[in-house]
Design a protein around this motif. Structure first.
Motif, PDB file in Angstrom:
ATOM      1  N   SER A   1       0.857  -1.178   0.000  1.00  0.00           N
ATOM      2  CA  SER A   1       0.000   0.000   0.000  1.00  0.00           C
ATOM      3  C   SER A   1       0.894   1.229   0.000  1.00  0.00           C
ATOM      4  CB  SER A   1      -0.914   0.015   1.222  1.00  0.00           C
ATOM      5  OG  SER A   1      -1.556   1.274   1.354  1.00  0.00           O
ATOM      6  N   HIS A   2       0.498   2.272  -0.770  1.00  0.00           N
ATOM      7  CA  HIS A   2       1.321   3.473  -0.802  1.00  0.00           C
ATOM      8  C   HIS A   2       1.291   4.201   0.540  1.00  0.00           C
ATOM      9  CE1 HIS A   2      -2.686   5.121  -1.743  1.00  0.00           C
ATOM     10  NE2 HIS A   2      -2.237   6.264  -1.225  1.00  0.00           N
ATOM     11  N   GLN A   3       0.282   3.892   1.381  1.00  0.00           N
ATOM     12  CA  GLN A   3       0.203   4.494   2.711  1.00  0.00           C
ATOM     13  C   GLN A   3       0.983   3.691   3.752  1.00  0.00           C
ATOM     14  OE1 GLN A   3      -3.985   4.841   3.525  1.00  0.00           O
ATOM     15  NE2 GLN A   3      -4.207   6.727   2.311  1.00  0.00           N
ATOM     16  N   GLY A   4       1.301   2.451   3.434  1.00  0.00           N
ATOM     17  CA  GLY A   4       2.010   1.598   4.377  1.00  0.00           C
ATOM     18  C   GLY A   4       1.085   1.018   5.432  1.00  0.00           C
ATOM     19  N   PHE A   5       1.638   0.158   6.287  1.00  0.00           N
ATOM     20  CA  PHE A   5       0.864  -0.474   7.363  1.00  0.00           C
ATOM     21  C   PHE A   5       1.621  -0.316   8.677  1.00  0.00           C
ATOM     22  CE2 PHE A   5      -0.279  -2.766   3.485  1.00  0.00           C
ATOM     23  CZ  PHE A   5      -1.668  -2.706   3.533  1.00  0.00           C
TER      24      PHE A   5
END
Length: 715
Positions: A569-573
């Motif tokens: 995900s481009h937002q990260g986890f």
């Protein structure tokens, strides 16, 4: 032949002469201080032309320091038993002591044969084998050995250590006319000790090649063969003896061998002598060499026992020549080091695939197992049986072992499964792949195993399988050797097809032209019906035996029927749980229940995980329905993962626990005749009493099963 005594005046003059010579050499090399540890990097080129003259002039003077040797022999005995146990499992301090050794790098223009005073016969012999220049260790030690100085030579495996002592010893014998020609009963001038029969035979062949060209004779003494022919050779008289310590001791005790006139004593793979329990035998042989002689020690690593040996048996002016030096990576730089997390039950299949990809039908693979039982079981795996693998270990009769090695060298056998005891020091040309089914318990063993490939300037690959409980061993090997392991996965179907396809294309070159004509009509018909590409692809599949569906094997775990996936995900986890929540939201319950072993990416942008093969289609079907910036796809290569970083001290502590566990398994059964007579024992005695027992240990993977199969992610 005893030592020659000298007067006080002669001793004083000798010391003054040596001091002047040392000062002159230091001025010439532009350095100050003592040169007890040789670094001849810049001097080799200008000194090469004068090597022969200095060798002749200084040989006698170089021997003078040996008079004190016997006094030193009486010391240091108390540590013998402790040293054996310590180095059987590796000496944690050895790497620190190795750093104190000077490094020797030789300029490339100084390596050509013409720069050295080789006899014409030796030059012709080397050139006939395509050898036109020397390796670093050979160039760095040649002059020093010819000058009569004791040497400790340290070089990476596969860097030409054998010729580093064969060439100067033979040249010295010839130039000094030490050999009595073909006189019956003459005593040997050189004795070389090697830890295994196979290595002894390899060294013997090199001596037979170089020394034989000069009319010198050599004999190889090792166990498992009759005494009669060996005794007959010794009665006839030989110039060079190559042997294993056990058989050499047997001949000394029977008085069929006398080494009182030797000029050179050589320990090849000296670090392996102790790990195989030969410490007492080696020292007994050194004590029997009563004549004034040079002692040469060659090894890939120089642990404490070797250093102790130098203090007791080498002359005070002995020089250490190290071509590894301060380089953090102590292994051969031509080797690619990979590790694969692989559970024991998947290792046979994975190994078969690795051989097809990295070596194939026309290359060579060498597989190391910890025990004879593991080697036998692995050799019975159907994939390896189909590859025609052979087995090599201590329980196999010597004649069979020799025949197996000959087939492996000639290429009739392409994959060899062996134990350390059987394969130490083997110099086999063209080994493309080395596989270790478990990481070894000490880094010296790793260096020796991996060094069977990437030899003589060629590239090679070393792959080590490991389970979760063996991660500590991987971490310690990395730290001790300076290697940065590349985590790899098992070969994927496309990799396997590429490998076997290339072999199939090579095999087409062997098809007789008349046979091609016989199939031409059928080929034209198939091409017309199916098209050239489809027809040829199907034919290659039939030739290679891959006609049915090939199941994938996870890049992460090696389990068949699983596919490694990556979610980003481009937002990260924030953590693995949040990433799994995304999978639950967008995919079916069956999909979510099939996820195993999720691991966070190092940059926090996603996770990797195993997925049942049947759910891969669901990923493709829903790819367009996922939100922008969210992606799930098949993992093609292993990225940097946020795995547990193990502190080196914790890793060493875990490894010590494993060693203690293995030591208990191997040493529980004590022999009534003394020492360790049980499995893995190295004592003199055992339940039978009296005979040396160098039986291989039994360890293996019991208790180290990867528990990956039992771990399922709960949602």
């Amino acid at each position: 032949m005893g030592r020659v005594s000298e007067t006080e005046e002669e001793r004083r003059l000798r010391k003054e002469e040596k001091k002047r010579a040392r000062q002159q050499e230091e001025e010439r090399l532009g350095r100050g201080g003592s040169a007890s540890s040789d670094s001849v990097a810049t001097a080799v080129a200008e000194e090469a032309e004068h090597a022969g003259a200095r060798a002749m002039e200084s040989h006698a003077a170089g021997k003078a320091g040996k008079g004190d040797r016997k006094e030193r022999r009486s010391g240091g005995r108390a540590e013998e038993h402790g040293a054996e146990e310590r180095f059987r499992y590796g000496d944690e301090r050895a790497d620190e002591e190795d750093r104190a050794m000077d490094s020797t790098k030789v300029a490339k223009d100084a390596l050509a044969l013409d720069r050295y005073d080789f006899s014409d016969i030796t030059k012709r012999a080397l050139l006939s084998k395509g050898i036109s220049s020397l390796f670093d260790i050979q160039a760095a030690t040649y002059e020093t050995i010819c000058a009569g100085t004791d040497v400790i030579g340290r070089a990476r495996t596969g860097s030409g250590k054998t010729l580093a002592f064969v060439l100067p010893t033979v040249e010295s014998i010839v130039k000094n006319n030490w050999s009595d020609g073909r006189r019956r009963g003459r005593l040997p001038l050189v004795i070389v000790l090697a830890p295994t029969r196979e290595l002894a035979l390899q060294v013997f062949r090199d001596f037979e090649f170089i020394a034989g060209a000069h009319g010198l004779s050599a004999a190889c003494l090792y166990g498992g063969t009759p005494f009669g022919p060996q005794c007959q050779q010794l009665r006839e008289g030989v110039d060079v003896i190559v042997g294993t310590p056990g058989r050499v001791i047997d001949h000394l005790e029977r008085e069929t061998l006398r080494i009182s006139a030797v000029k050179f004593v050589v320990l090849d793979e000296a670090d392996e002598m102790l790990s195989m329990g030969f410490q007492q035998d080696v020292e007994k042989i050194l004590e029997n060499a009563t004549a004034e002689h040079q002692t040469l020690l060659f090894s890939a690593t120089v642990p404490k026992w070797v250093k102790d040996l130098t203090h007791k048996y080498l002359q005070p002016g002995a020089r250490t020549i190290d071509t590894v030096g301060e380089d953090k990576n102590r292994t051969n730089s031509d080797i690619e080091h990979n590790v694969i997390p692989c559970p024991p039950m998947a290792r046979g299949d994975t190994l078969g695939d690795l051989v097809k990809v990295h070596a194939g039908t026309y290359g060579k693979s060498l597989v190391f197992c910890d025990t004879k039982r593991d080697a036998n079981e692995l050799a019975e795996h159907e994939k390896l049986v189909a590859l025609g693998c052979a087995v090599l270990h201590g329980d196999i009769p010597q004649a069979t072992r020799d025949a197996t090695l000959d087939k492996y060298r000639s290429g009739k056998v392409r994959c060899l499964i062996a134990t350390d005891v059987a394969a130490r020091g083997l110099d086999i040309e063209g080994v493309d792949l080395v596989v270790q089914t478990h990481p070894p318990l000490n880094y010296e063993t790793y260096i020796h195993r991996s060094g069977r490939t990437g030899r003589a300037g060629k590239k090679g690959v070393c792959v080590t399988f490991y389970s979760q409980r063996e991660q500590s061993a991987i971490r310690v090997i990395e730290h001790k050797t300076g290697i940065k392991f590349k985590r790899a996965g098992p070969p994927q179907p496309k990799d396997i097809m590429r490998g076997v396809g290339e072999d199939a294309v090579k095999s087409m070159d062997n098809v007789h032209e008349e046979n091609i004509d016989m199939f031409r009509e059928a080929a034209q018909k198939i091409i017309k019906e199916r098209g050239a590409e489809d027809a040829l692809s199907a034919a290659l599949a039939c030739i290679t035996g891959y006609t049915s569906h090939i199941k994938s094997r996870s890049l992460l775990s090696c389990f068949e029927g699983n596919t490694a996936m990556i979610l980003t995900s481009h937002q990260g986890f924030d953590n693995v749980r949040s990433a799994l929540g995304v999978l639950r939201r967008f995919f079916s319950a069956g999909f979510a229940g099939s996820v195993r072993g999720p691991v966070m990416l190092k940059d926090g942008s996603g996770i990797v995980f195993d997925l049942g093969e049947q759910y891969v289609k669901e990923v493709r079907d829903k790819a367009d329905t996922l939100p922008t910036g969210l992606e799930v796809k098949v993992l093609e290569s292993i990225p940097d993962l946020m795995e547990n970083e193990m502190d080196i001290r914790d890793a060493e502590a875990q490894l010590r626990e494993r060693k203690s566990f293995q030591r208990g398994k191997w040493g529980d059964k004590k022999g009534s005749g003394g020492g360790y007579g049980g499995q893995g024992g190295y004592g003199n005695g055992g339940s039978g009493g009296g005979k040396r027992n160098y039986s291989e240990h039994r360890g293996g993977s019991n208790g180290f099963q990867n528990n990956y199969q039992n771990k399922r992610t709960k949602f």
